[in-house]
Structure formats: structure tokens, C-alpha cells
Design a protein around this motif. Structure first.
Motif, short mmCIF file in Angstrom:
data_model
loop_
_atom_site.label_atom_id
_atom_site.label_comp_id
_atom_site.label_asym_id
_atom_site.label_seq_id
_atom_site.Cartn_x
_atom_site.Cartn_y
_atom_site.Cartn_z
N ASN A 207 -6.70 -5.41 -4.71
CA ASN A 207 -6.32 -3.66 -5.72
C ASN A 207 -5.68 -2.69 -5.60
O ASN A 207 -5.54 -1.29 -6.68
N ILE A 208 -5.14 -2.74 -5.20
CA ILE A 208 -3.99 -2.57 -5.60
C ILE A 208 -3.05 -2.28 -6.17
O ILE A 208 -3.03 -1.75 -7.03
N ARG A 209 -2.48 -3.70 -5.90
CA ARG A 209 -2.08 -4.10 -6.66
C ARG A 209 -2.23 -4.11 -8.09
O ARG A 209 -1.29 -4.11 -9.53
N ARG A 210 -3.54 -4.62 -8.19
CA ARG A 210 -4.26 -4.81 -10.73
C ARG A 210 -4.05 -3.13 -10.56
O ARG A 210 -4.12 -3.10 -11.55
N PHE A 211 -4.74 -2.37 -9.53
CA PHE A 211 -4.89 -0.50 -9.80
C PHE A 211 -3.02 -0.09 -11.01
O PHE A 211 -2.61 0.39 -11.45
N ALA A 212 -2.10 -1.19 -9.98
CA ALA A 212 -0.46 -1.08 -10.21
C ALA A 212 -0.31 -1.44 -11.91
O ALA A 212 0.93 -0.96 -12.65
N GLU A 213 -1.69 -1.71 -12.25
CA GLU A 213 -1.03 -3.10 -13.90
C GLU A 213 -1.41 -1.61 -14.65
O GLU A 213 -1.68 -2.43 -15.64
N GLU A 214 -2.51 -0.81 -14.17
CA GLU A 214 -4.00 -0.14 -15.44
C GLU A 214 -2.64 0.89 -16.10
O GLU A 214 -3.69 1.36 -17.10
N ASP A 215 -1.68 0.80 -16.26
CA ASP A 215 -1.60 1.74 -17.22
C ASP A 215 -1.65 3.18 -17.14
O ASP A 215 -2.30 3.26 -18.28
N THR A 216 -1.74 3.38 -16.15
CA THR A 216 -2.55 5.38 -15.57
C THR A 216 -1.71 6.21 -14.79
O THR A 216 -0.71 5.77 -14.60
N GLN A 217 -1.81 7.71 -15.27
CA GLN A 217 -1.15 8.44 -14.26
C GLN A 217 -1.84 8.73 -13.36
O GLN A 217 -1.38 9.79 -12.54
N ILE A 248 1.55 -1.97 2.96
CA ILE A 248 2.65 -0.83 2.13
C ILE A 248 3.72 -2.39 0.95
O ILE A 248 4.41 -1.00 0.52
N ASP A 249 3.55 -3.11 1.33
CA ASP A 249 4.60 -3.66 0.67
C ASP A 249 3.55 -3.90 -1.22
O ASP A 249 4.05 -3.76 -1.91
N ALA A 250 2.17 -3.77 -0.97
CA ALA A 250 1.76 -3.58 -1.78
C ALA A 250 1.69 -2.08 -2.65
O ALA A 250 1.93 -2.02 -3.89
N CYS A 251 2.06 -1.45 -1.58
CA CYS A 251 2.62 0.31 -1.98
C CYS A 251 3.54 0.67 -3.10
O CYS A 251 4.06 1.03 -3.47
N LYS A 252 4.84 -0.21 -2.15
CA LYS A 252 6.41 -0.77 -3.14
C LYS A 252 5.93 -0.56 -4.55
O LYS A 252 6.80 -0.87 -4.97
N TYR A 253 4.74 -1.85 -4.43
CA TYR A 253 4.92 -2.62 -5.60
C TYR A 253 4.13 -1.69 -6.85
O TYR A 253 4.63 -1.63 -7.64
N TYR A 254 3.49 -0.84 -6.20
CA TYR A 254 2.93 0.37 -6.95
C TYR A 254 4.05 1.39 -7.61
O TYR A 254 3.82 1.91 -8.36
N ILE A 255 4.82 1.68 -6.34
CA ILE A 255 6.04 2.31 -6.93
C ILE A 255 6.63 1.88 -7.40
O ILE A 255 7.10 2.43 -8.60
N GLU A 256 7.13 1.04 -7.67
CA GLU A 256 8.35 0.09 -8.39
C GLU A 256 7.14 -0.13 -10.31
O GLU A 256 7.93 -0.40 -10.89
#
Ligand SMILES: C[S@@+](CC[C@H](N)C(=O)[O-])C[C@H]1O[C@@H](n2cnc3c(N)ncnc32)[C@H](O)[C@@H]1O
Ligand code: SF4
Length: 355
Positions: A207-217, A248-256
Motif C-alpha cells: 500500500n506504500i506502492r499503491r499510495f505512490a500511484e494515487e497522484d496526491t500531494q 526502504i525500497d518501497a519508500c524509494k519507489y514512492y520518492i521516485e
């Protein structure tokens, strides 16, 4: 396990504007009626359909037949010297949740609960004592902010920021949390700036990865609390499900994906995770990431024998992080005199009501 007591009808605050528009269309009414309903809910903040006087009576009757309002009954509250107020609210099924209003010089912030209890089992957290009873609906999360807004001075004060850091794991109640967030940021909802909202998770990787896709600020915070896999598993059993490196990998994905900075929360526990070598190790993991570390002196929970890190050691931890160029602050504690690790008020209430 006790049988769940369902509300008689779904809560009107469970719905997004788009979902209400669909319902309105099904009733053969013009779409703008949904906007009028939202205005009554989020701007005028009424608590019955009868008060929605610009809607035709038959429509009000249909709303009354189909939906209900969340009732948050105040069980008790504690007011801190710094203005923080912690509420214990009762729900329709007699479960209790905590909501906190914090006053800052830049505005008022509300900390909301997303679940009745928590199944994650972090060893330092009072919210998980007694496990998970149930998840809240989106409307039950919304109602906490609406209630907070009603409790503030209507002329001069408004809720300007929200933190999802109350009882429960929001990413284990993902859909409801997202519906809640959509209604908070919608211009016709509470219209709160996205950058003024933070959701905190213990590290539910998918869900960290899913949240990264949500297009929010909306801001994301990760409860990290340890610099490596072994120590994190001791403090947070969820780490066995989603190991440190995967988080940590999911966080890096979110940042990217988002270009947004992540906050890592680190509760300092005396003699457990607060030594210089822990700071060195954490800094090495985070040093190239777009992130910020928030150090939190652990709140005392009577059921645990954790102690706080001495002040000088907290500063030393921060100094080591900063030396390695990791942005690091010590969280200003609010409402400390009203005690309160999150979930403690509810834990005490459960103890008193179950004997
Ligand atoms: C109660 S949790 C709710 C959100 C989510 N479940 C999480 O863990 O991030 C919010 C924050 O409070 C922290 N926390 C829990 N118990 C604490 C304690 N005794 N002292 C300091 N922080 C604590 C958590 O680690 C987390 O960073
Ligand atoms: S810190 Fe968060 S995830 Fe961990 S037990 Fe408490 S509420 Fe649950």
C-alpha cells in the motif's frame, strides 16, 4: 469473538461527491443536488437531513431512508496546558476511539483514528493492546474532523491540517482512508490543503506502492524506529511480514514516483534503539534519500517497561544524523501533560468498562 454491530444504514459521510452524484442520478434528480448535499455536510456541517432546507422534501425523505449520520458521543476529554485536547469518543457499537486537536501558531491540527485498536502489535504502542476490534468506515474518520471543526470557535478557527496518527494502521484500512482523504481535500469537501495532511504507516509495503500511484500531494510518514531488520522485527512484528529492506525500497519507489520527501518517524527508546551506532547505521541507510527524520522521545506506556532517552543522547543522535547530511529534527511534544501515548486513554477506558 463478539458479533459486529452494524449501523442501521450506511453513513452519508462514507460517500465521495462522485458516488453521491451517481446515487442522485439513480433517484432521477439533477446532479447539482449532490453538491448541495456536500455543502450541508462539509460547509454548514448539519447533523440531520431535515436541516437541508434547499432540497425538495421527497429527496430529504429518501436520504433519511437510505443513510445515517455518524454519532460520536464524547465519553471524556483532557485539555493540556498547551491547548491540546484529547477526546475519547464512543461509536454506535460502544467501541471507543481517540481524536486529538492540537493548536499551533500556524493553525489547528487534528489527529484521527482509523481503526478500533490495531493488529500490528508494535511493542511500544498502547493502541495495539487488546488487538484489532474493527476498522472504521470512511465516514467515521470524516466525522472526527467535522466534530473537531464544530468544537473550534466557528468564527475564528478552522481545521487547517490533519495527521493520520491516531489509533490503527491506515494502510490496513486503505479504501476507507483514501475516501476520507478525498473528502478532506475536495474543494467542495473540507478543502484542506493536501500538503497539510500526513498519513503515517508502519510499513505496509504493497500500500506504500499503491499510495505512490494515487497522484496526491499528501505527505507520507513511515514509522521506522530501527536502523536494521533484526532490531525492527523485535520492536515491530510487522517487519517479519514486510522486512526493513522492502520498506526502504518501497519508500524509494514512492520518492521516485512522486518527487516528494518522506518523513521517517523514529521513537527513541532508552538503551534499545538510541545508541550512537544506531544513529550511524540509520544515517547510512537514509543518506541518499529525499527524506527527513523525526525523532520522538518514546511516550511512557505502563504496560511496557521502556524508558526515555536522556536529552543529551537525543541531541547526540540528531547530531550524528546531521553530520551524515540526513535532515533530522526532534519532535516538539504536544499535550505531554495529558499523557499520552496514543491509545492509552482508550486502553484505560477498556480496562474500566470490562472490569
Ligand atoms: C499510533 S501510530 C498510527 C499510525 C500508524 N499505525 C503508524 O504506526 O505509523 C502514529 C505514530 O505514533 C508512534 N507511537 C506509537 N506508540 C508510541 C509511543 N509509545 N511513543 C512514541 N511514539 C509512539 C508510532 O510509531 C507512529 O509513528
Ligand atoms: S504504532 Fe501504529 S501500527 Fe504500531 S501498533 Fe501502534 S497504531 Fe498499530
Amino acid at each position: 469473538m463478539k458479533k459486529e454491530i452494524k449501523p442501521e444504514k450506511p453513513f452519508i459521510y462514507d460517500y465521495t461527491l462522485e458516488q453521491l452524484q451517481d446515487w442522485i442520478k439513480e433517484q432521477g434528480e439533477p446532479a447539482f443536488r449532490a453538491g448541495q448535499i456536500f455543502d450541508w455536510l462539509y460547509v454548514k456541517r448539519v447533523s440531520s437531513f431535515d436541516e437541508m432546507t434547499n432540497l425538495p422534501k421527497p429527496l430529504r425523505e429518501k436520504l433519511e431512508a437510505g443513510f445515517g449520520f455518524v454519532t460520536l458521543t464524547e465519553i471524556t476529554h483532557f485539555r493540556s496546558k498547551d491547548g491540546t485536547v484529547k477526546f475519547l469518543f464512543g461509536l454506535h457499537d460502544n467501541h471507543a476511539i481517540e481524536t486529538v486537536i492540537m493548536r499551533h501558531n500556524y493553525g489547528n491540527s487534528v489527529c484521527v483514528t482509523t481503526q478500533v485498536g490495531c493488529r500490528i502489535g508494535c511493542t511500544f504502542c498502547a493502541s495495539t493492546l487488546g488487538g484489532l476490534k474493527r476498522s472504521l468506515t470512511a465516514g467515521e474518520i470524516v466525522a472526527q474532523v467535522v466534530k473537531a471543526q464544530q468544537l473550534l470557535d466557528p468564527e475564528n478557527e478552522r481545521v487547517s491540517s490533519i495527521v493520520i496518527m491516531g489509533i490503527g494502521e491506515p494502510f490496513e484500512n486503505y479504501e476507507a482512508t483514501m475516501t476520507f482523504l478525498r473528502n478532506m481535500i475536495h474543494p467542495k469537501g473540507l478543502n484542506i490543503g493536501q500538503r497539510h495532511i500526513t498519513v503515517s504507516t508502519s510499513g505496509i509495503v504493497p500500500n506504500i506502492r499503491r499510495f505512490a500511484e494515487e497522484d496526491t500531494q499528501i505527505n507520507l510518514a513511515i514509522s521506522i524506529h530501527a536502523p536494521n531488520d533484526a532490531l525492527r522485527s523485535k520492536l515491530m512484528p510487522v517487519n517479519r511480514r514486510f522486512p526493513f529492506e522492502d520498506v526502504i525500497d518501497a519508500c524509494k519507489y514512492y520518492i521516485e514516483k512522486t518527487g516528494r520527501r518522506i518523513t521517517f518517524e523514529y521513537a527513541l527508546i532508552g538503551g534499545v534503539n538510541d545508541r550512537a551506532e544506531h544513529a550511524e547505521e540509520l544515517a547510512d541507510v537514509l543518506k541518499d534519500m529525499l527524506c527527513h527524520v523525526n525523532l520522538i522521545p518514546v511516550n511512557y506506556v505502563p504496560e511496557r517497561d521502556y524508558v526515555r532517552t536522556p536529552r543529551d543522547d537525543i541531541f547526540e543522535f540528531q547530531r550524528i544524523m546531521q553530520k551524515k547530511n540526513v535532515n533530522c529534527t526532534i519532535r516538539r511534544e504536544q499535550g505531554h501533560d495529558i499523557a499520552a501515548a496514543c491509545g492509552q486513554l482508550r486502553a484505560k477506558h477498556m480496562e474500566a468498562t470490562t472490569g
